[in-house]
Design a protein around this motif. Structure first.
Motif, PDB file in Angstrom:
ATOM      1  N   VAL A   7     -42.292  52.517 -15.692  1.00 56.76           N
ATOM      2  CA  VAL A   7     -42.487  51.356 -16.147  1.00 56.76           C
ATOM      3  C   VAL A   7     -42.131  51.443 -17.707  1.00 56.76           C
ATOM      4  O   VAL A   7     -41.882  52.462 -18.137  1.00 56.76           O
ATOM      5  CB  VAL A   7     -43.846  50.987 -16.046  1.00 56.76           C
ATOM      6  N   GLY A   8     -42.073  50.528 -18.240  1.00 57.94           N
ATOM      7  CA  GLY A   8     -41.352  50.418 -19.714  1.00 57.94           C
ATOM      8  C   GLY A   8     -41.932  51.394 -20.769  1.00 57.94           C
ATOM      9  O   GLY A   8     -41.312  52.200 -21.342  1.00 57.94           O
ATOM     10  N   GLU A   9     -43.550  51.518 -20.670  1.00 53.94           N
ATOM     11  CA  GLU A   9     -43.911  52.338 -21.821  1.00 53.94           C
ATOM     12  C   GLU A   9     -43.578  53.901 -21.437  1.00 53.94           C
ATOM     13  O   GLU A   9     -43.416  54.696 -22.212  1.00 53.94           O
ATOM     14  CB  GLU A   9     -45.459  52.303 -21.507  1.00 53.94           C
ATOM     15  N   PRO A  31     -48.593  51.317 -16.646  1.00 54.47           N
ATOM     16  CA  PRO A  31     -48.719  50.722 -15.387  1.00 54.47           C
ATOM     17  C   PRO A  31     -50.009  49.943 -15.302  1.00 54.47           C
ATOM     18  O   PRO A  31     -50.366  48.991 -14.309  1.00 54.47           O
ATOM     19  CB  PRO A  31     -49.195  52.274 -14.667  1.00 54.47           C
ATOM     20  N   PHE A  32     -51.210  50.226 -15.949  1.00 56.11           N
ATOM     21  CA  PHE A  32     -52.547  49.654 -16.051  1.00 56.11           C
ATOM     22  C   PHE A  32     -52.130  48.128 -16.387  1.00 56.11           C
ATOM     23  O   PHE A  32     -52.627  47.223 -15.835  1.00 56.11           O
ATOM     24  CB  PHE A  32     -53.349  50.260 -17.043  1.00 56.11           C
ATOM     25  N   HIS A  33     -51.341  48.022 -17.505  1.00 55.90           N
ATOM     26  CA  HIS A  33     -51.083  46.353 -17.956  1.00 55.90           C
ATOM     27  C   HIS A  33     -50.216  45.649 -16.603  1.00 55.90           C
ATOM     28  O   HIS A  33     -50.645  44.382 -15.861  1.00 55.90           O
ATOM     29  CB  HIS A  33     -50.146  46.449 -19.157  1.00 55.90           C
ATOM     30  N   LEU A  62     -56.515  52.080 -14.804  1.00 54.69           N
ATOM     31  CA  LEU A  62     -56.032  51.711 -13.787  1.00 54.69           C
ATOM     32  C   LEU A  62     -56.746  52.625 -12.393  1.00 54.69           C
ATOM     33  O   LEU A  62     -57.032  52.068 -11.384  1.00 54.69           O
ATOM     34  CB  LEU A  62     -54.490  52.217 -13.539  1.00 54.69           C
ATOM     35  N   GLN A  63     -57.051  54.005 -12.923  1.00 56.04           N
ATOM     36  CA  GLN A  63     -57.553  54.613 -11.677  1.00 56.04           C
ATOM     37  C   GLN A  63     -59.077  54.139 -11.433  1.00 56.04           C
ATOM     38  O   GLN A  63     -59.232  53.898 -10.249  1.00 56.04           O
ATOM     39  CB  GLN A  63     -57.808  56.021 -12.511  1.00 56.04           C
TER      40      GLN A  63
END
Ligand SMILES: [Zn+2]
Length: 283
Positions: A7-9, A31-33, A62-63
Motif C-alpha cells: 500500500v502507498g504508505e 492498510p488500516f486506512h 487493523l488487527q
C-alpha cells in the motif's frame, strides 16, 4: 498485514513510490486506512450483512478490527451455509484498489461488496461436500396451485429508523396445530424488502422443521416474489435470495406467489405484533 502489503504508505517507507495516497479519497494509504477507515471501506462494512453492525469508527488498529470481524457472523437470512465474509471483503477492496490504480477502473463500494459476497458463496459452495444448487427445478415449480399444497402467508413490518422488523407467517391447509403460525422480531434489517425476504426464510425454515414437502408461499411483496421467481441476484437480497433458493431445494414442490395485502392480513397482524415484542395472537 504485517507491513508487507504494497500500500502507498509502505511503498513510501520503502522509498519505492512517491504517490502514496489512497486512490479512493486521497488520504495517506495505510492498510488500516484502506481496509477499514477509508469512506469506501466504511460504506462496505456498514452495509455488509453481518448479524451485528461492525462499526469501523470504533477501532484504532487493523488487527483489532480483524479480530472483531472474525466473531461476526452473517445475518440469519444470510447464514445458511455462509462462512466468514470479512476476508472476502478485504480481498475485494484490495482488488478494487488495484484495478483503480493500474487499470483506471472505477468500481463503487456496492459493487465491491456484491463481489465479496459472491466470492464468499463461491468459496463455500466449492468447500461443501455436496454443493447446493439454488436454482429450482421444473419439478419443484408448480405450474398452478396444487390443492394439496400447504399454504403459508408471510409478511413483515419494518421500522426504518430503528432497522427493526417484525416477521409473521401462518400456515393453512395443514394440521400443524399450535405451530401453524409464528412471529419474531429481528434487528439490523436494512430495508423493508430485506424484511419481507427474511419472513419468507423463517417460514421456509419452519416448514422444513414441520416436515412439509409441498408448499405455497404467499407474500404481498411483489418485488420479492419477482426477485425469487427470476432467480436474479440483487445486491440488496443477494445472500438471502441464495438461502431462500437453497432451502427451497428441500421441498418436493414449492411455489411463490404474490397476494394482495387484504388477503395477507393475518400474517400482517402477526408481523406488526412481533415488532412491538408482544405475545403471539390466537389466529
Ligand atoms: Zn481512502
Amino acid at each position: 498485514m504485517r507491513g508487507a502489503l504494497p500500500v502507498g504508505e509502505n511503498l513510501r517507507l520503502w522509498g519505492l513510490r512517491v504517490e502514496a495516497n489512497c486512490p479512493f479519497c486521497g488520504e495517506a494509504e495505510t492498510p488500516f486506512h484502506l481496509f477499514v477507515k477509508c469512506q469506501f471501506a466504511t460504506w462496505i462494512w456498514d452495509h455488509a450483512p453481518f448479524q451485528k453492525h461492525l462499526d469501523p469508527a470504533t477501532f484504532t488498529s487493523l488487527q483489532a478490527f480483524i479480530e472483531k470481524a472474525k466473531t461476526h457472523t452473517c445475518l440469519p437470512p444470510c447464514g445458511v451455509n455462509v462462512g466468514p465474509l470479512y476476508p472476502w471483503i478485504i480481498w475485494s477492496i484490495w482488488i478494487t484498489r488495484n484495478q483503480r490504480i493500474f487499470n483506471d477502473k472505477r468500481t463503487n463500494p456496492g459493487e465491491t461488496l456484491t463481489q465479496a459476497i459472491s466470492l464468499a458463496h463461491e468459496w463455500n459452495r466449492s468447500q461443501a461436500p455436496t454443493s447446493l444448487t439454488p436454482q429450482l427445478s421444473q419439478r419443484q415449480l408448480l405450474p398452478q396451485q396444487d390443492p394439496r399444497a400447504v399454504v403459508c402467508h408471510t409478511d413483515a413490518a419494518w421500522i426504518g429508523d430503528l432497522k427493526v422488523a417484525g416477521l409473521g407467517w401462518i400456515f393453512s391447509n395443514c394440521s400443524a396445530g399450535p405451530s401453524n403460525h409464528g412471529s419474531v422480531r429481528v434487528d439490523c434489517i436494512r430495508s423493508s424488502l430485506l424484511a419481507e425476504a427474511t419472513a419468507v426464510l423463517f417460514a421456509l425454515q419452519t416448514a422444513v422443521r414441520l416436515g412439509f414437502t409441498n408448499l405455497l408461499i404467499a407474500s404481498d411483496s411483489k418485488q420479492l416474489i419477482e426477485a425469487i421467481s427470476s432467480e436474479i441476484p440483487q445486491m440488496e437480497l443477494y445472500g438471502i435470495l441464495f438461502d431462500i433458493l437453497s432451502l427451497s431445494s428441500s421441498f418436493n414442490q414449492i411455489r411463490f406467489v404474490f397476494v394482495s395485502r387484504k388477503l395477507n392480513s393475518k400474517a400482517d397482524a402477526l408481523a406488526k405484533l412481533a415488532i412491538h415484542n408482544s405475545v403471539p395472537i390466537p389466529v
